[in-house]
Enzyme design. Structure first.
Site, PDB file in Angstrom:
ATOM      1  N   ASP A  77      -1.254   4.391  -6.354  1.00  0.00           N
ATOM      2  CA  ASP A  77       0.175   4.222  -6.084  1.00  0.00           C
ATOM      3  C   ASP A  77       1.007   5.381  -6.618  1.00  0.00           C
ATOM      4  O   ASP A  77       2.095   5.651  -6.109  1.00  0.00           O
ATOM      5  CB  ASP A  77       0.674   2.891  -6.644  1.00  0.00           C
ATOM      6  CG  ASP A  77       0.097   1.741  -5.825  1.00  0.00           C
ATOM      7  OD1 ASP A  77      -1.042   1.339  -6.093  1.00  0.00           O
ATOM      8  OD2 ASP A  77       0.769   1.293  -4.881  1.00  0.00           O
ATOM      9  N   GLY A 110       0.866  -1.166   0.000  1.00  0.00           N
ATOM     10  CA  GLY A 110       0.000   0.000   0.000  1.00  0.00           C
ATOM     11  C   GLY A 110       0.906   1.219   0.000  1.00  0.00           C
ATOM     12  O   GLY A 110       1.814   1.328   0.835  1.00  0.00           O
TER      13      GLY A 110
END
Lengths: 361, 361
Positions: free
Chosen positions: A247, A58
């Site tokens: 991201d 993450g």
């Protein structure tokens, strides 16, 4: 230790144990949901490995882990090099762990800048303490960002909605609370009822393993589906909103996120469903004019062909395993950040909401 | 027996062993590609189970297995009931195995009609022999259909193409050769070079386990991808044509096929890629005006949440597992049948290529 099998709002995704001569403690996400295991990283190679194999994953959580990784690196390998040089060297090493999430590079750059700002005659331990403080600030800021993202995004969630999410953008993707799931958690705290459809997210099943687990912890109504079912579920009018994390987001809003996000965006548009991205400002890479410059990590084919050490495909079959894809800004309804909602998604609105680019961006 | 680990054009997907008092021999597709195991079905319950748990799967193969299932049923449980009644009873039972693929109902109806055509004073063994012959004709017709579909479809495949397929529509979905893959096999036999991208096809991974295995047997260039990667691969311009099989096609061309097909069709259209369906005429259910009447099988959630007896998702999480979806005709460029190419896909063209509806349709 015998960890509790459930956590409330605060999943200890990435934490620092101790202060001087402390270490990083991660929840090992490769073992969830079957086992809740913590992993202590006491040197920088352990941090690198934890990022590489997705024990911590993450974008925001990777950034935090990398910043803390600098500290364990200094504590283990520090001196007699000047501390700024040591930070640069550790940073160069940690940068090689994964290429796509820009938060990794952002956090390491912040640590380098902090190191560069420390006077060369500062005693090593004092300088190390200043850097440790900076890493703690990054951790705290991440917590704050996620809660703010929740506040900014929660008004988009309405009673009775079906919401589709992909991969994991929850407490496990950040220091706590999460980005896309943070929006849902906040909406729940505001008393809203909704139903979440979770893409299992092949090959590593972060949706099935992590997101379903987080939603279950909070008793949010959840239905797990395979990634290829999203279109049918949309056609059945069960989905009113799609929300995912990110991201890396280019200056024009093009967004790299877990592989499959682009397909969902195309499907959402075809079904007239709004598609939101939730991410902190640190996920923007405003040096990149558009998404074509975002490096896409291609991972081991075995992640596709083997599950739990059993071969699923014939031996020797080639598999292509990009970990991310890029969704063009035109497919994204809005980007939810701690500084406000970016909608429409274009360069001008991004600049208006996030401010002009600073040196650290 | 020790089966050969590889087959050429003729994979013995469903075969009849012996004649009088013979039995069905299937390749157990649940065990592929790890093990090539045959399973003999000597009574109708074994046939029902083999269809239900997907030891034999693929619409044409299910039809063939059901027709042969009538024969093992007669041989095991026959007499003193009139044979037409026995066939009807066996047929009613086999119909409950799976709901979506119409070939099952089509083959059983053919066996019932054959039984009804046999004079009541025909000795049991003679009547049984006529029915056995009918089942062998169904098997032979299926072989012929698949090869004809290959011939009809092969001109669509051009040198250097990237072709995407989903699930398995190969030799394992029919008595041999297959439908969508039959087109590719024929193109290969014609000397064409192309590259096949195979969706792994969650949850049961027929793409990874079966299609990749068949393509490897024939040394066709193959890349396995996860279902959620198809959009990114399309955007990379690696795909020039999508081809899939079908489980039931309505009179207007709306097509039920493996879950995920509808999403692929939407993505193909968004990327300007033609989308073809390959199926025998027996897959058309022309009593249904459109796809809304096609029953969609919803299977056990554990097919999603467990792989190889290991839980992938937290215990107690709800999962939705539709085995099929319906792609509206407007998304399908053409349907390749043994009677010719249906293009454009609409009621008029279907009637022109397939002829008017007969009683058995």
């Amino acid at each position: 230790m015998t960890p509790s099998p459930s956590f409330n709002s605060s999943i200890p995704t990435v934490t620092w144990i101790g202060e001087a001569d402390g270490h990083i403690r991660l929840i090992d996400q490769t073992r969830l949901p079957g086992a809740i295991e913590f992993r202590d990283c006491r040197n920088v190679a352990e941090v690198w490995e934890a990022i590489k194999v997705l024990r911590v994953r993450g974008a925001p959580a990777i950034g935090v882990a990398a910043a803390l990784g600098i500290i364990v690196g200094l504590d283990k390998n520090g001196g007699p090099t000047p501390i700024a040089d040591a930070v640069s060297e550790l940073s160069r090493y940690l940068q090689t762990s994964r290429p796509t999430a820009v938060n990794l590079f952002w956090a390491l750059e912040r640590m380098r800048q902090k190191a560069a700002s420390i006077s060369a005659d500062t005693p090593w331990q004092d300088a190390r303490h200043l850097l440790w403080q900076e890493s703690m600030i990054i951790l705290e800021e991440d917590r704050h960002c996620c809660h703010r993202i929740g506040e900014v995004g929660a008004p988009l969630i309405q009673n009775g909605m079906g919401v589709l999410t992909h991969c994991n953008a929850g407490g496990l993707c950040a220091s706590e609370y999460g980005t896309a799931l943070g929006v849902l958690f906040r909406a729940q705290e505001e008393g809203k009822q909704f139903h979440v459809y979770v893409d299992e997210t092949r090959p590593l099943l972060q949706g099935a393993r992590l997101t379903a687990w987080e939603l279950k912890q909070r008793q949010i109504a959840t239905t797990l589906i395979c990634d290829n079912m999203a279109a049918a579920v949309m056609r059945q009018r069960r989905i009113q909103l799609v929300i995912v994390g990110a991201d890396r987001i280019a200056a024009n809003g093009d967004t790299a996120n877990k592989i499959g996000t682009y397909g969902l965006a195309v499907l959402a548009r075809a079904h007239g469903i709004p598609m939101y991205v939730a991410a902190p400002a640190s996920t923007f890479d405003r040096k990149l004019p558009d998404g074509s410059g975002i490096p896409i990590e291609v991972r081991d084919a075995k992640e596709i062909t083997r599950v739990n050490d059993v071969d699923l495909a014939p031996e020797g079959v080639e598999a292509y395993n990009p970990a991310f894809d890029v969704t063009p800004a035109e497919f994204i309804t809005g980007i939810i950040t701690e500084r406000g909602l970016i909608q429409p998604v274009d360069r001008e609105t991004i600049e208006r909401v996030l401010g002009t680019v600073t040196a650290s961006q």
